[in-house]
Write an enzyme that holds these catalytic residues in place. Structure first.
Site, PDB file in Angstrom:
ATOM      1  N   LYS A 246      -1.933   4.354   7.681  1.00 20.60           N
ATOM      2  CA  LYS A 246      -1.057   3.892   7.123  1.00 20.60           C
ATOM      3  C   LYS A 246      -1.177   2.371   6.173  1.00 20.60           C
ATOM      4  O   LYS A 246      -0.547   1.670   4.952  1.00 20.60           O
ATOM      5  CB  LYS A 246      -0.010   2.764   7.762  1.00 20.60           C
ATOM      6  CG  LYS A 246       1.296   2.059   7.349  1.00 20.60           C
ATOM      7  CD  LYS A 246       2.470   2.512   8.850  1.00 20.60           C
ATOM      8  CE  LYS A 246       3.975   1.871   8.715  1.00 20.60           C
ATOM      9  NZ  LYS A 246       4.569   1.387   9.640  1.00 20.60           N
ATOM     10  N   ARG A 247      -1.982   1.724   6.665  1.00 21.64           N
ATOM     11  CA  ARG A 247      -3.102   0.116   5.996  1.00 21.64           C
ATOM     12  C   ARG A 247      -3.551   0.549   4.592  1.00 21.64           C
ATOM     13  O   ARG A 247      -3.542  -0.250   3.617  1.00 21.64           O
ATOM     14  CB  ARG A 247      -4.239   0.019   7.119  1.00 21.64           C
ATOM     15  CG  ARG A 247      -4.780  -1.811   6.556  1.00 21.64           C
ATOM     16  CD  ARG A 247      -5.797  -1.565   7.469  1.00 21.64           C
ATOM     17  NE  ARG A 247      -6.612  -0.549   7.566  1.00 21.64           N
ATOM     18  CZ  ARG A 247      -7.977  -0.518   6.419  1.00 21.64           C
ATOM     19  NH1 ARG A 247      -7.943  -1.100   5.018  1.00 21.64           N
ATOM     20  NH2 ARG A 247      -8.550   0.225   6.544  1.00 21.64           N
TER      21      ARG A 247
END
Ligand code: GLU
Length: 479
Positions: free
Chosen positions: A241-242
């Site tokens: 996600k990062r």
């Protein structure tokens, strides 16, 4: 009968990688007449969240590939503890009383991988006495050290796998607080739930050596194992996600307007391709074509936009949804369209009643140009709402000399005419153009611009009938 399971931990949202694992499990089960179990691996109470469970269930339901049974691992805790007790009693496991933080965490060079060697040899009487006195312990599996060789299995995808016993640590079964570990819970559940095929991410490949030792010690039949290649971003890094933003979360694809069948088709091609390389496949065709032995061993790349956090989806995912959207039976497409309008706050009950035929016809005329469902409320706004904007090119078409005035005349004539069909509209336009000595195209482009604010869309005369007489007259007179 084959039984497969998908076992997400509710510690994060449903990830594309998880969804791909689910799709492959489902396809394998359905293609062999088997059953699919959803097992929520919620043993790690401290890390589970309700929100994550919701994201997993919402995402899976959206994929529209139903499962046959649902289990919560936490509800099976007593089975896990009982299995650990049996292993301790038979000597297949031992108690390790080393206080937390003091023991060995790495293997000594050249030595077999034991944790806290003295503990493995502790006599039964002493071990029992210390346990009875309430001293906390970790229950560890006693990996064979007295025989050469190692653990081996034939992976359905990665073929023959082997690991020396000396490279497998005496892994934990129960934590010092008495909680079962993933290895124990997962293996007991796979055994007791009659799982015949464990299909999961390649990152679990090394766990499987432990699981087969444990299955054997517990007396379960060994399921077949198939590990799936990892999914990577275009930069070669593992999806996260990062780095890759919201696009790794499945429910985001739902919210962006993807069709489940298009998205499932896309996921199925991440690490597998059918023999004839045909990519556009309906779910029944996927079931028919899917062969786990054809899963590729190279990692699959999800082609997000280049920049980290870019909002650009893999173009293939968009293309596939567009293709399915155009081909699927219109009756199956309509509920999705209704959803989109509801989400936008545009829904009118009459679209399910009196204006249903209109709604169906409008969608059917518009869909050949759509890729995502959400475009119904963006690019197709003018068909549903009166407050639509004008693209620059459309504005130019209206600015052409005499166009506005001719559109006003056209509005009056359409208003006065009894008929309002594609044919009658065409006749009015052509005769007006002939009267004024201009090309019909000038009026066709002008009216499309006036009616929709755009320069592309369904065939020019169809645009009139979708928008309807009253609205056409109003829009043409208002430019
Ligand atoms: N809960 C584990 C995970 O999410 C399951 C792995 C498995 O399939 O055994 O990674």
């Amino acid at each position: 009968m084959n039984r497969v399971r998908f076992a997400p931990s509710p510690t994060g949202f449903l990830h594309i990688g998880g969804a791909r694992t689910y799709v492959f499990n489902w396809l394998y089960a359905r293609s062999t007449g088997g059953q699919v179990l959803l097992r929520i691996d919620d043993t790690d109470a401290g890390r589970n969240t309700e929100e994550s469970l919701r994201s997993i269930l919402d995402g899976l339901r959206w994929l529209d590939l139903p499962w046959d049974e649902q289990h919560f691992q936490s509800k099976r805790r007593s089975s896990h503890v009982q299995a650990a007790r049996a292993l301790l009693a038979s000597g297949a496991a031992y108690r390790d009383f080393t206080p937390e933080g003091e023991g060995q965490t790495e293997r000594a060079a050249g030595e077999p991988w034991l944790f806290n060697p003295g503990m493995r040899e502790l006599g039964t009487a002493e071990s029992d006495r210390r346990a009875d006195s309430g001293e906390p312990f970790v229950a560890r599996f006693r990996v064979p050290r007295d025989r050469p060789g190692g653990a081996t299995f034939k992976d359905l995808v990665y073929r023959k796998q082997f690991r020396r016993f000396s490279d497998i640590e005496d892994f934990a079964l129960l934590r010092s607080n008495g909680d079962p570990t993933y290895h124990l819970a997962s293996t007991v559940d796979d055994g007791e739930l009659g799982i015949t095929h464990v299909i999961r991410g390649q990152d679990h490949l090394t766990n499987t050596f432990k699981h087969i030792l444990l299955l054997e010690a517990l007396g379960f039949d060994r399921p077949a194992f198939g590990h799936l290649p990892l999914l990577l971003g275009p930069d070669g890094s593992k999806l996260s996600k990062r780095r890759h933003g919201a696009l790794v979360s499945v429910t985001n694809y739902r919210d962006m307007g993807f069709l489940p069948r298009g998205f499932v088709n896309y996921l199925s091609l991440l690490g597998w391709s059918p023999k004839n390389n045909q990519e556009l496949l309906e779910v029944p065709q996927l079931v028919e074509a899917f062969r786990i032995q054809q899963v590729l061993r190279t990692n699959a790349v999800v082609q997000f936009g280049d920049k980290p956090g870019s909002a650009q989806c893999d173009p293939k995912a968009v293309w596939l949804t567009g293709q399915h959207l155009r081909r699927m039976p219109i009756g199956q497409l309509m509920p999705y369209c209704e959803h989109v309008l509801r989400d936008a706050g545009w829904w009118l009950d009459e679209l399910a009643g009196r204006r249903r035929p209109w709604f169906i016809e409008a969608v059917d005329s518009l869909r050949s140009r759509l890729n995502l469902l959400s475009e119904l409320t963006t690019r197709c706004r003018a068909y549903f709402r009166d407050d639509y904007g004008f693209e620059a090119k459309a504005r130019n078409n209206l600015e052409k000399s005499g166009v506005r005035e001719m559109l006003h005349v056209l509005a009056d004539r359409l208003d006065a005419s009894k008929e309002f069909t594609e044919k009658s509209v065409e006749q009015e336009i052509r005769s007006l153009a002939a009267e004024r000595g201009v090309k019909a195209g000038l009026l066709i482009n002008g009216s499309r611009a006036a009616l929709t604010g755009q320069t592309v869309g369904p065939s020019a005369f169809r645009v009139f009938t979708i928008i309807g007489k009253a609205r056409c007259v109003k829009r043409l007179s208002a430019v």
